[in-house]
Design a protein around this motif. Structure first.
Motif, mmCIF file in Angstrom:
data_model
loop_
_atom_site.group_PDB
_atom_site.id
_atom_site.type_symbol
_atom_site.label_atom_id
_atom_site.label_comp_id
_atom_site.label_asym_id
_atom_site.label_seq_id
_atom_site.Cartn_x
_atom_site.Cartn_y
_atom_site.Cartn_z
ATOM 1 N N LEU A 148 55.282 93.927 29.071
ATOM 2 C CA LEU A 148 54.874 92.704 28.382
ATOM 3 C C LEU A 148 54.792 91.561 29.386
ATOM 4 C CD1 LEU A 148 57.174 93.007 25.214
ATOM 5 C CD2 LEU A 148 54.762 93.621 25.410
ATOM 6 N N LEU A 149 53.638 90.934 29.461
ATOM 7 C CA LEU A 149 53.439 89.808 30.376
ATOM 8 C C LEU A 149 54.207 88.592 29.863
ATOM 9 C CD1 LEU A 149 51.957 88.498 32.793
ATOM 10 C CD2 LEU A 149 50.107 87.936 31.211
ATOM 11 N N LEU A 150 55.027 87.989 30.725
ATOM 12 C CA LEU A 150 55.814 86.812 30.352
ATOM 13 C C LEU A 150 55.136 85.550 30.874
ATOM 14 C CD1 LEU A 150 58.534 85.609 29.232
ATOM 15 C CD2 LEU A 150 59.313 85.693 31.604
ATOM 16 N N ILE A 151 54.943 84.571 29.980
ATOM 17 C CA ILE A 151 54.373 83.280 30.366
ATOM 18 C C ILE A 151 55.405 82.199 30.050
ATOM 19 C CG2 ILE A 151 52.480 81.646 30.062
ATOM 20 C CD1 ILE A 151 50.719 83.885 29.176
ATOM 21 N N PRO A 152 56.129 81.680 31.059
ATOM 22 C CA PRO A 152 57.067 80.576 30.822
ATOM 23 C C PRO A 152 56.340 79.237 30.843
ATOM 24 C CG PRO A 152 57.255 81.336 33.086
ATOM 25 C CD PRO A 152 56.173 82.158 32.455
ATOM 26 N N VAL A 153 56.463 78.467 29.788
ATOM 27 C CA VAL A 153 55.778 77.173 29.676
ATOM 28 C C VAL A 153 56.835 76.083 29.552
ATOM 29 C CG1 VAL A 153 54.140 75.773 28.387
ATOM 30 C CG2 VAL A 153 53.811 78.255 28.535
ATOM 31 N N ARG A 187 56.765 89.825 35.242
ATOM 32 C CA ARG A 187 56.983 88.443 35.671
ATOM 33 C C ARG A 187 56.112 88.144 36.884
ATOM 34 N NH1 ARG A 187 63.227 88.047 36.623
ATOM 35 N NH2 ARG A 187 62.824 90.079 37.586
ATOM 36 N N LEU A 188 55.384 87.053 36.816
ATOM 37 C CA LEU A 188 54.498 86.655 37.898
ATOM 38 C C LEU A 188 55.217 85.682 38.829
ATOM 39 C CD1 LEU A 188 51.236 86.030 35.848
ATOM 40 C CD2 LEU A 188 52.153 88.181 36.718
ATOM 41 N N ALA A 191 52.017 82.679 42.647
ATOM 42 C CA ALA A 191 51.272 82.463 43.887
ATOM 43 C C ALA A 191 49.834 82.941 43.723
ATOM 44 C CB ALA A 191 51.956 83.189 45.045
ATOM 45 N N GLY A 192 48.989 82.537 44.677
ATOM 46 C CA GLY A 192 47.605 82.999 44.668
ATOM 47 C C GLY A 192 46.858 82.528 43.434
ATOM 48 N N GLY A 193 46.167 83.475 42.789
ATOM 49 C CA GLY A 193 45.361 83.133 41.620
ATOM 50 C C GLY A 193 46.117 83.126 40.320
ATOM 51 N N ASP A 194 47.434 83.362 40.334
ATOM 52 C CA ASP A 194 48.205 83.381 39.081
ATOM 53 C C ASP A 194 48.075 82.067 38.319
ATOM 54 O OD1 ASP A 194 48.990 85.901 39.737
ATOM 55 O OD2 ASP A 194 51.025 85.379 40.328
ATOM 56 N N SER A 195 48.073 80.946 39.056
ATOM 57 C CA SER A 195 48.025 79.643 38.395
ATOM 58 C C SER A 195 46.680 79.387 37.735
ATOM 59 C CB SER A 195 48.323 78.528 39.402
ATOM 60 O OG SER A 195 47.386 78.545 40.461
#
Length: 429
Positions: A148-153, A187-188, A191-195
């Motif tokens: 599961l991809l985690l997106i912390p906001v 968890r990403l 870095a790089g293109g993640d943003s």
């Protein structure tokens, strides 16, 4: 009679060639600045790599206060005491000190004070999962979730931040060790293109085509969202945090809770506590069946649509056929029977080959429309997005049972303008 002296205006003082040169210089600087701004979107120190990505079992927050013959002896006694208490927290069977030493892979020092004969500390104990599992039984053998991809906001002062810049909430998740969790977090680092691929805008997106492309990039099957709103009473003062756990591309809320930190220095500890509690919320949701895979995000082998969605499509087509037959019967016309495209693998069918297809994507709607149209083309076995460029030209890889000319003809029949190349096509509306 008075004489008047007229002075040239500042603009007139500059000759026309000089003004032309200055204008060109300003334009060049503006272009350079624009290029720098584009690079700055992905450059800089924005990534925080997960520091605890081990599958081992970690128990945090073990407080010890022990004495010894010397400072070193006191520390050894403290670590041994921490191992025992951590093992008790895992509800493991009673073991000797030497057996526990064989299970422990690391001691994490959270805080410590060392005296001549006394040791006061807060420690974390990491047990090797392979060796400890035989003693812990089913508790350590539980099946984990799908990736599961985690997106912390983080919401601070009305600004929503994910990976655009380093922030305390992202760091808290990077320092979290999910070894003992049943959730398989992706968890990403940021870095790089993640943003660019995973930002606050992505968290609010509903397009399934966009989500499939993003999840495929990171090998995830669905998404978890961890929202943290931080309210500072005054600089360096108490901080109030409101945390919300969400799930799925529709950002469905699971649970919300609040925590408080007495000062800015206590903020990291509060966020670490929030991460642990949010992991418990996600785990409870998994146990209760709330974290069911979203059928609209799953594609079967060969790019086939999920059976549940395929069944809905078949029901809709059957209803349309009945309506057309009823209309034809009412008008006395002979109903026209159209041949249905057979997409299954038949004996003697052409070999499946991968063909690159470039398609114009001026906006997100055109991106979704092109993917859906190509996926629905007869003979297409699978579609994967290899490059996304909204406002430009995106690229997909199409698995097709037939030749390049066959695919071109099929796409032209669906209303596309097709240009042919070497094992590649370019399509547009």
């Amino acid at each position: 009679m008075s004489a008047s002296l007229s002075l040239p205006s500042p603009g007139a003082a500059l000759s026309r060639p000089l003004r032309r040169w200055l204008g060109g210089a300003v334009l060049a600087l503006a272009l350079l600045g624009g290029g720098y701004a584009l690079v700055a979107q992905v450059a800089g120190e924005r990534g925080i790599a997960p520091t605890a990505a081990s599958a081992d079992i970690e128990v945090k927050g073990i407080s010890v206060d022990v004495k010894g013959k010397s400072a070193e002896d006191a520390r050894a006694n403290g670590w041994r005491e921490a191992q025992k208490r951590a093992w008790e927290k895992l509800k493991g069977p009673k073991l000797s000190d030497s057996q526990l030493d064989g299970l422990v892979s690391a001691i994490v020092i959270e805080q410590e004070r060392l005296g001549p004969r006394r040791y006061i500390a807060t420690l974390g104990v990491v047990f090797d999962r392979q060796r400890a599992a035989s003693y812990l039984g089913g508790a350590a053998q539980q099946v984990r979730s799908a990736p599961l991809l985690l997106i912390p906001v983080q919401d601070s002062g009305g600004a929503y931040i994910t990976f655009e810049q380093r922030n305390p909430w992202q760091r808290a998740w990077a320092e979290f060790n999910p070894g003992a969790s049943r959730i398989d977090y992706v968890r990403l680092s940021g870095a790089g293109g993640d943003s660019l691929l995973v930002n606050f805008g992505q968290a609010g997106r509903r397009s399934r085509a966009w989500w499939r492309s993003t999840l495929d990039q990171y090998g995830a099957t669905d998404v978890l969202m961890a929202f943290a709103r931080l309210d500072h009473q005054f600089p360096g003062g108490p901080v109030s945090g409101t945390f919300t756990a969400r799930y799925g591309p529709d950002s469905r809320p699971i649970e919300t809770f609040t925590l408080k930190a007495d000062s800015a220095d206590a903020l990291p500890a509060m966020l670490a506590q929030a991460v642990e509690r949010m992991d418990g919320i996600f785990t409870a949701a998994l146990n209760s069946g709330k974290l069911r895979p979203d059928p609209s995000l799953r594609l079967g082998a060969g790019g086939e649509i999920d059976p549940a969605i395929q069944r809905l499509i078949e029901i809709g087509r059957a209803a349309q056929a009945r309506k057309a037959a009823a209309a034809a019967a009412a008008s006395g016309a002979v109903p026209r029977i159209e041949a249905q495209i057979v997409t299954g693998v038949e004996p003697g069918e052409a070999a499946v080959r991968n063909i690159s297809v470039q398609f114009a994507t001026p906006d997100a709607a055109a991106f979704d429309s092109a993917l859906g149209a190509v996926r629905g083309t007869g003979g297409v076995r699978g579609v994967g997005v290899t490059s996304t460029a909204i406002g430009g030209t995106s690229v997909m890889s199409v698995s097709y049972a037939g030749s390049l000319e066959d695919l071109a003809a099929a796409l032209e029949a669906r209303g596309f303008s097709v240009r042919r190349g070497a094992n590649a096509l370019a399509i547009s509306r």
